[in-house]
Design an enzyme around this catalytic site. Structure first.
Site, PDB file in Angstrom:
ATOM      1  N   LYS A  35      25.212  -1.754   8.109  1.00  0.00           N
ATOM      2  CA  LYS A  35      25.914  -0.875   8.942  1.00  0.00           C
ATOM      3  C   LYS A  35      24.884  -0.515  10.334  1.00  0.00           C
ATOM      4  CE  LYS A  35      26.357   2.402   5.936  1.00  0.00           C
ATOM      5  NZ  LYS A  35      25.795   1.314   4.694  1.00  0.00           N
ATOM      6  N   THR A  36      23.905  -0.108  10.040  1.00  0.00           N
ATOM      7  CA  THR A  36      22.880   0.342  11.166  1.00  0.00           C
ATOM      8  C   THR A  36      22.763  -1.118  11.994  1.00  0.00           C
ATOM      9  OG1 THR A  36      21.724   2.025   9.603  1.00  0.00           O
ATOM     10  CG2 THR A  36      20.805   1.230  11.397  1.00  0.00           C
ATOM     11  N   ASP A 220      25.972   7.056  13.463  1.00  0.00           N
ATOM     12  CA  ASP A 220      25.609   6.239  11.985  1.00  0.00           C
ATOM     13  C   ASP A 220      25.556   7.498  11.028  1.00  0.00           C
ATOM     14  OD1 ASP A 220      24.421   4.474  10.270  1.00  0.00           O
ATOM     15  OD2 ASP A 220      22.610   4.284  11.208  1.00  0.00           O
ATOM     16  N   GLU A 221      25.325   7.096   9.812  1.00  0.00           N
ATOM     17  CA  GLU A 221      25.391   8.088   8.649  1.00  0.00           C
ATOM     18  C   GLU A 221      26.418   9.221   8.896  1.00  0.00           C
ATOM     19  OE1 GLU A 221      23.237   7.516   6.295  1.00  0.00           O
ATOM     20  OE2 GLU A 221      21.604   6.511   6.945  1.00  0.00           O
ATOM     21  N   GLN A 251      26.774   7.520  -0.184  1.00  0.00           N
ATOM     22  CA  GLN A 251      25.421   7.991   0.312  1.00  0.00           C
ATOM     23  C   GLN A 251      25.602   9.472   1.055  1.00  0.00           C
ATOM     24  OE1 GLN A 251      22.517   5.021   1.648  1.00  0.00           O
ATOM     25  NE2 GLN A 251      24.402   3.918   2.003  1.00  0.00           N
ATOM     26  N   ARG A 607      17.144   1.539  -1.906  1.00  0.00           N
ATOM     27  CA  ARG A 607      16.031   1.583  -0.957  1.00  0.00           C
ATOM     28  C   ARG A 607      15.276   0.197  -1.221  1.00  0.00           C
ATOM     29  NH1 ARG A 607      18.410   2.765   2.698  1.00  0.00           N
ATOM     30  NH2 ARG A 607      20.095   3.202   1.084  1.00  0.00           N
TER      31      ARG A 607
HETATM   32  P1  ATP Z   1      21.897   1.775   4.524  1.00  0.00           P
HETATM   33  O1  ATP Z   1      23.438   2.207   4.015  1.00  0.00           O
HETATM   34  O2  ATP Z   1      21.098   2.076   3.334  1.00  0.00           O
HETATM   35  O3  ATP Z   1      21.818   2.640   5.938  1.00  0.00           O
HETATM   36  P2  ATP Z   1      22.921  -0.185   6.328  1.00  0.00           P
HETATM   37  O4  ATP Z   1      24.214  -0.669   5.831  1.00  0.00           O
HETATM   38  O5  ATP Z   1      22.586   0.469   7.397  1.00  0.00           O
HETATM   39  O6  ATP Z   1      22.075   0.299   5.025  1.00  0.00           O
HETATM   40  P3  ATP Z   1      21.039  -2.066   7.168  1.00  0.00           P
HETATM   41  O7  ATP Z   1      19.734  -1.214   7.229  1.00  0.00           O
HETATM   42  O8  ATP Z   1      21.405  -2.245   8.735  1.00  0.00           O
HETATM   43  O9  ATP Z   1      21.855  -1.453   6.414  1.00  0.00           O
HETATM   44  O10 ATP Z   1      20.756  -3.678   6.747  1.00  0.00           O
HETATM   45  C1  ATP Z   1      20.134  -3.956   5.613  1.00  0.00           C
HETATM   46  C2  ATP Z   1      19.034  -5.042   5.627  1.00  0.00           C
HETATM   47  O11 ATP Z   1      19.850  -6.300   5.681  1.00  0.00           O
HETATM   48  C3  ATP Z   1      18.275  -4.983   6.894  1.00  0.00           C
HETATM   49  O12 ATP Z   1      17.057  -5.695   6.439  1.00  0.00           O
HETATM   50  C4  ATP Z   1      19.244  -5.877   7.578  1.00  0.00           C
HETATM   51  O13 ATP Z   1      18.201  -6.275   8.784  1.00  0.00           O
HETATM   52  C5  ATP Z   1      19.595  -7.062   6.752  1.00  0.00           C
HETATM   53  N1  ATP Z   1      20.762  -7.501   7.252  1.00  0.00           N
HETATM   54  C6  ATP Z   1      22.132  -7.082   7.522  1.00  0.00           C
HETATM   55  N2  ATP Z   1      22.871  -8.094   8.091  1.00  0.00           N
HETATM   56  C7  ATP Z   1      22.414  -9.321   7.869  1.00  0.00           C
HETATM   57  C8  ATP Z   1      23.043 -10.254   8.124  1.00  0.00           C
HETATM   58  N3  ATP Z   1      24.171 -10.785   8.638  1.00  0.00           N
HETATM   59  N4  ATP Z   1      22.006 -11.458   8.017  1.00  0.00           N
HETATM   60  C9  ATP Z   1      20.675 -11.107   7.691  1.00  0.00           C
HETATM   61  N5  ATP Z   1      20.230  -9.999   7.196  1.00  0.00           N
HETATM   62  C10 ATP Z   1      21.270  -9.027   7.275  1.00  0.00           C
HETATM   63 MG    MG Z   2      21.855   2.243   7.682  1.00  0.00          MG
END
Ligand code: ATP
Ligand code: MG
Length: 719
Positions: A35-36, A220-221, A251, A607
């Site tokens: 997402k981020t 975000d969040e 979350q 995490r």
């Molecule tokens: P959270 O809910 O904990 O905030 P998030 O959904 O924001 O998580 P991110 O932190 O954006 O998730 O991504 C999680 C991990 O996965 C990061 O290390 C990111 O670089 C990797 N990632 C996300 N999408 C891809 C992709 N398409 N290919 C490879 N790596 C990815």
């Molecule tokens: Mg995130």
């Protein structure tokens, strides 16, 4: 132009979100699904492909640290610094807006942010001034009362008291507190947002201005936004504005602070966004992901989502049962030691716990092993007493009517201004609606003080006046150095405290001068017309309020589960997984709060990228007493097939601890009557394990049921 690098490392739904051409977008997806990452790529996409000016974007995230990281990631993707791009927290952004329109919202140019600690002192001051019983109106809950109403957008006049005397008093405290803030030019955290909301709501020109400016708003969040924040988003979103919102209902962990996960559903209803679901997790091993999914499954009322990974199964989740909290800490640090021996970085590991107080034992164990660490949360730099003392002087240079700052340092270092003199000043100020500074000046002019008190007060006002006059135009670092020197703070601590404490404070003051000296005013603050001093003071206050620390290099990271949101680490320890600690005692009886604790557990587990350890201790000192507790229910919610018990059961445990005459459990059976020194007489109703490490549940006649460890309990058998 080649923009393929903006899309290369994205999966199909991620691309869809990043490139969405029309309407609003809601990305609702589980932990670690990107997402981020999508939000960051979206910013870069808008700038590079749609040629949106960075000034036309507003990106909101949860902490200053996350904002800093987001800015860096955008810069890396674009290969340049996106100047003018507003990335920040709701508080930071509202602060900037208020600075630019201070007069319009009825604030002095020099208004100051009141952090939570200062707010507490001020509330207490107001309660005392009203001569109310502090037992009946303790400051802490009153602070909560005020913030709660502000978070919901309510001024004192909006609160219905139903002619209830107690309620009416509470509202009166809120009103007097607010009057005090207005007089002193002080703005608390909730007020930052409420004022901005009122500005945008009531002032058509301003609303139009910001709607025109921020064509794109990204958040975000989103699951942790509160009522005020959502109202702000709605005001900023005119018919032409595009919203891009990402979040995860599983979350949502700030309900206790007013966050409303319903905002996600409201957003869908109010804006009819394109819904994007991300289901692939890129962060964790399959084992960790499945375990987390199974735990969160115990909550109902979820929006529900599938999360899968192509990642390897990975190691099992390792569960460690420690005898006590010290042993838990030793175990964790030994594992971190191994990790580093095998070539891992300290910074790849994180120890997560429910409450800040748990950090101390880990710190001690890490110190013993000489492993560098950093504690997030707890007392951080800008919250330290000496730093706040020096900053209070700086605040007075900036705005002499800042009463909170005045109160803090008028007699620090001691200059013979006693409580009696001060209450004279306060009465005078209240009577005439003046600031303390004005009241003190007036009293000097009228000869209202005794000779000694008058001289002392004059010396204080002169010190502030001179510092202000001499440093009005000097560099921030110089002004800060002058404050520290002329206020003679170091000598003051030396005269009162052991040498090492005083030295540590002196070092912090030196560090503060360095911080001021090297302070780089954010470009956007400068644009907004803030002086460097105003920026610096605001940043200090905003950082002090945030439960997260500065950036660091290569240290083990210690933090609460709350501050770990959004982050990821190859090696994660969740410590203190015990009933009463996590889930927290206060949440156990209330299904909604229990569900929030479970989401916090889900946040913690997700995490972890490669290895997850979950630890609990059978006994620990809590609030000065040894308490015994069972493993957290969340542990039992993880399927056994995914775990490995590092100390299976309690049966193999060697005898430990003081053994003066405990009963061997072999001699005890269910139904036995025993006497305990503190709890009195009771009946054994449950036995787990054997020997001195056995856990006994005893139903005490007066104290009710308790779990005790046989080896520590010193039970006397009666039948
Ligand atoms: P959270 O809910 O904990 O905030 P998030 O959904 O924001 O998580 P991110 O932190 O954006 O998730 O991504 C999680 C991990 O996965 C990061 O290390 C990111 O670089 C990797 N990632 C996300 N999408 C891809 C992709 N398409 N290919 C490879 N790596 C990815
Ligand atoms: Mg995130």
């Amino acid at each position: 132009m080649d923009v393929s690098h903006l899309l290369d490392d994205l999966n199909e739904p991620q691309r869809e979100a990043v490139t969405a051409d029309e309407g609003h977008v809601l990305v609702l997806a589980g932990a670690g699904s990107g997402k981020t990452r999508v939000l960051v790529h979206r910013i870069a996409w808008l700038i590079q492909v749609h040629h949106v000016s960075p000034m036309g974007l507003l990106a909101v995230t949860f902490t200053n640290k996350a904002a800093g990281e987001m800015r860096n990631r955008v810069a890396r993707l674009l290969n340049l610094r996106p100047d003018g791009l507003w990335i920040g927290t709701f508080h930071g952004i509202c602060h900037r807006i208020l600075r630019m329109h201070a007069a319009e919202v009825g604030l002095p140019e020099t208004f100051q942010i009141l952090d939570s600690d200062d707010q507490y002192r001020l509330v207490r001051r107001v309660i005392r001034d009203m001569e109310l019983d502090e037992g009946e109106f303790p400051a802490r809950p009153m602070q909560g009362f005020i913030n709660h109403h502000k978070d919901e957008g309510r001024r004192p006049e909006h609160i219905e008291t139903f002619d209830h005397a107690f309620q009416a008093r509470q509202v009166a405290i809120y009103r007097n507190y607010q009057d005090y803030c207005e007089r002193s030019g002080l703005v608390d955290f909730a007020e930052l947002m409420l004022r901005t909301l009122e500005l945008l709501r009531d002032n058509d020109a301003r609303r139009t201005h910001y709607r025109d400016r921020f064509g794109h708003i990204l958040i975000d969040e989103f699951q942790d936004t509160n009522t005020l924040q959502y109202a702000l988003v709605r005001l900023l979103a005119g018919p032409q504005n595009r919203l891009f919102v990402v979040g995860d209902d599983d979350q949502s962990i700030y309900g206790w602070r007013g966050a409303r996960v319903e905002n996600v559903a409201h957003f869908s209803r109010d804006f009819d966004p394109v819904m994007v679901r991300l289901e692939q997790n890129y962060r964790s091993t399959a084992t960790i992901l499945e375990a987390a999914n199974r735990v969160i499954d115990h909550n109902d009322q979820r929006m529900g989502k599938n999360l899968w990974t192509e990642g390897e199964r990975g190691d099992p989740i390792r569960i460690f049962s420690a005898y006590n909290a010290e042993e838990e800490a030793d175990f964790v640090v030994a594992r971190i030691h191994d990790w580093i021996e095998q070539g891992g970085q300290p910074s790849e590991s994180a120890v997560l716990y429910r409450s800040n107080a748990q950090s101390r034992l880990f710190e001690q164990a890490l110190l013993r092993e000489d492993i560098p660490y950093r504690v997030y949360g707890g007392l951080r730099f800008f919250e330290r007493a000496e730093v706040k003392d020096a900053m209070a002087y700086l605040r007075l240079l900036h705005n002499p009517h800042d009463d909170a700052a005045f109160e803090r340092v008028v007699n620090l270092p001691a200059r013979g201004i006693g409580e009696r003199t001060l209450s004279l000043v306060r009465d005078h100020a209240r009577g005439r609606g003046q600031s303390l500074y004005e009241a003190a000046s007036a009293l000097i002019a009228e000869g209202g003080f005794t000779a000694r008190a008058g001289a002392a007060m004059r010396a204080f006002l002169q010190l502030i006046g001179q510092l202000e006059a001499e440093h009005r135009d000097s560099a921030l670092g110089e002004a800060m150095a002058a404050v520290v020197e002329r206020a003679e703070l170091a000598a003051w601590y030396q005269s009162r405290e052991p040498a090492d404490r005083a030295e540590a404070r002196e070092e912090n003051l030196a560090e503060l001068v360095r911080a001021a000296d090297s302070f780089n005013q954010p470009f956007e603050d400068e644009q907004a017309g803030l002086s460097p001093m105003a920026s610096f003071l605001a940043q200090a206050a905003l950082e002090a309020g945030e439960h997260q620390g500065e950036r660091w290099q290569d240290c083990v990271q210690l933090m609460t589960l709350h501050s770990a949101k959004g982050l990821e680490f190859p090696l994660v320890f969740m410590a203190g997984m015990e009933e009463g600690l996590f889930p927290h005692q206060k949440s156990i009886e209330d299904p909604e709060r229990l569900a929030e604790e479970r989401r916090l557990c889900y946040v913690g587990m997700t995490r972890a990228m490669r290895q997850l350890y979950i630890c609990h201790a059978e006994s620990r000192m809590l609030r000065g007493q040894t308490s015994f507790s069972r493993p957290s229910r969340f542990l039992t919610e993880i399927p056994e097939a995914l775990t490995e018990n590092l100390r299976p059961g309690l049966r193999t445990a060697p005898a430990r601890g003081p053994m003066d005459g405990p009963i061997e459990t072999g001699a005890l059976s269910l139904g036995a009557t025993v006497r305990h020194a503190r709890f009195g007489i009771g009946t054994v109703i449950n036995i787990e394990g054997q020997g001195s490490a056995a856990r006994l549940q005893i139903n005490f006649e007066s104290a009710g049921p308790k779990w005790l460890v046989s080896g520590y309990a010193n039970l006397e058998r009666l039948d």
